[in-house]
Write an enzyme that holds these catalytic residues in place. Structure first.
Site, PDB file in Angstrom:
ATOM      1  N   LYS A 188      10.442  10.194   1.808  1.00 56.02           N
ATOM      2  CA  LYS A 188      11.446   9.279   2.367  1.00 56.02           C
ATOM      3  C   LYS A 188      12.761  10.055   2.402  1.00 56.02           C
ATOM      4  O   LYS A 188      13.789   9.642   1.846  1.00 56.02           O
ATOM      5  CB  LYS A 188      11.523   8.020   1.480  1.00 56.02           C
ATOM      6  CG  LYS A 188      12.339   6.894   2.051  1.00 56.02           C
ATOM      7  CD  LYS A 188      11.686   6.190   3.226  1.00 56.02           C
ATOM      8  CE  LYS A 188      12.636   5.142   3.783  1.00 56.02           C
ATOM      9  NZ  LYS A 188      12.218   4.599   5.086  1.00 56.02           N
ATOM     10  N   ASP A 248      -4.563   3.593  -1.918  1.00 56.92           N
ATOM     11  CA  ASP A 248      -5.278   2.308  -1.903  1.00 56.92           C
ATOM     12  C   ASP A 248      -5.471   1.834  -0.468  1.00 56.92           C
ATOM     13  O   ASP A 248      -6.526   1.308  -0.108  1.00 56.92           O
ATOM     14  CB  ASP A 248      -4.496   1.242  -2.685  1.00 56.92           C
ATOM     15  CG  ASP A 248      -4.966   1.167  -4.130  1.00 56.92           C
ATOM     16  OD1 ASP A 248      -5.470   2.183  -4.632  1.00 56.92           O
ATOM     17  OD2 ASP A 248      -4.823   0.093  -4.755  1.00 56.92           O
TER      18      ASP A 248
END
Ligand code: NAD
Length: 354
Positions: A188, A248
């Site tokens: 980021k 995930d």
């Protein structure tokens, strides 16, 4: 003849059932490929609490550190949930990972053609997906100081040092060299200073791997791209919290938790385990899917022991079992020709190795 020392931790719930099948397949492939495996079994989790009073006995730590690699099932169950936190199986697992210094978590997400309808995404989107998330596991915001909370505010700190970024970047680039030679580093950097350092450091390390193509992506875009066009990825390299979430997300592309393996590697040793837990709801019924654990054993051969051919043989045998329509109960709804038990699935995969 090469001889490898393998530490085995079966754990709780379905752990013993699925690890037994992986050992069955390992023995067969070792025989076929001309190496031997020497197993030593250690306790961890609820069973360790019951037998020794603690979830992670010292003997387990020493035993695993003295082995070439560790194959691990799963731990935990309601029986131990009411114990004080430090005695719970999950505390043993966290301590175990820290003691082992396993800083790199490798989670492949592969969509098998035979199970394409098990994915929650459209077949044309997930067909052919074969990616690997490389997640930094023992740094970043989960461990950074200062951290804390008072009645008014809470705070955590995302910290990465250059050596921490360098060592995980090397893992990702080396892996990519054995795959499709692409690394996408996720950060980021448009907002976070720590991410800018991450990006600069990864870019510098990339120079040492001229055969690997490096790209960068912001984490919000990566979350979107994983759903929109997952086939574009080969190796995704990222930090602890972003990797937690993205791995995930990626794991759901393949449709079943019972299929997905993982590896946690570090400077001292490596631990191979399915991504799922001990599934107490189905333990002892012979219906657990052993494929995630068998696939973890294949990763162990490939990444810790350098037995690439043996790993390929296991991967092909798993594909063959699925393409012939053999399914454990969790996948019975997806083009099953025959629904088989945990140990029958182990037998079928072991027989295909021959
Ligand atoms: P879980 O992954 O054990 O089970 C979630 C669901 O998936 C259950 O319905 C289960 O039956 C099913 N499932 C899981 N593995 C399967 C397999 N191989 N074949 C077929 N079905 C399978 O997660 P949970 O129920 O949240 O946790 C159960 C216990 O496991 C808890 O004590 C938890 O703390 C522990 N846990 C351990 C680990 C680990 O050892 N690494 C990881 C996650 C959870």
């Amino acid at each position: 003849m090469a001889n490898y020392k393998i530490s085995i931790i079966k754990g709780d719930g379905i752990g013993p059932e699925i690890v037994d099948e992986a050992m069955k397949v390992l023995d067969r492939v070792a025989y076929k490929c001309g190496f031997s495996l020497e197993y030593s079994e250690y306790l961890m989790g609820g069973i360790a609490v019951d037998m020794t009073g603690v979830p992670l006995p010292d003997e387990t730590i020493q035993g695993v550190l003295n082995s070439d690699a560790c194959l691990f099932g799963a731990i935990g169950g309601a029986k131990w949930d009411t114990l004080p936190r430090e005695l719970r199986p999950e505390s043993g697992l966290l301590k175990f990972r820290k003691e082992m210094g396993v800083f790199a978590n490798l989670r492949p997400a592969v969509v098998y053609d035979e199970l394409i309808n098990a994915s929650s995404l459209k077949p044309e989107v997930v067909k052919g997906v074969d990616l690997m998330v490389v997640r930094e596991l023992i740094g970043g915001i989960y461990f950074g100081e200062p951290r804390g909370k008072d009645d008014f505010k809470g705070w955590n700190t995302m910290v990465y040092s250059v050596p921490e970024i360098e060592r995980i970047a090397h893992v990702a680039f080396k892996l990519a060299q054995k795959r499709r030679k692409k690394v996408c580093s996720v950060d980021k950097a448009n907002v976070l200073d720590v991410s800018q350092l991450w990006r600069d450091t990864v870019t510098k390390i990339a120079v040492e791997y001229p055969d690997v193509e490096l790209s960068h992506m912001y984490v919000d875009n990566a979350a979107m791209q994983l759903i929109a066009n997952p086939r574009q990825f080969d190796v995704i390299l990222t930090g602890n919290i972003f990797g937690d979430i993205l791995s995930d997300e990626a794991s759901m592309l393949s449709g079943s938790i019972g299929l997905l393996p993982s590896a946690s590697t570090g400077e001292k040793t490596a631990v191979y385990e399915p991504i799922h837990g001990s599934a107490p709801d189905i333990a002892g019924q012979g219906i657990a899917n052993p494929i995630a654990t068998i696939s973890s054993a294949s990763m162990m051969l490939r990444y810790s022991l350098g037995e690439e051919k043996a790993a390929d043989m296991i991967d092909s045998a798993i594909k063959k079992a699925l393409s012939e329509g053999y399914r454990t109960k969790d996948l019975a709804a997806f083009d099953a020709k025959e629904v088989v038990s945990t140990s029958e699935m182990g037998d079928i995969i072991a027989n295909y190795i021959d």
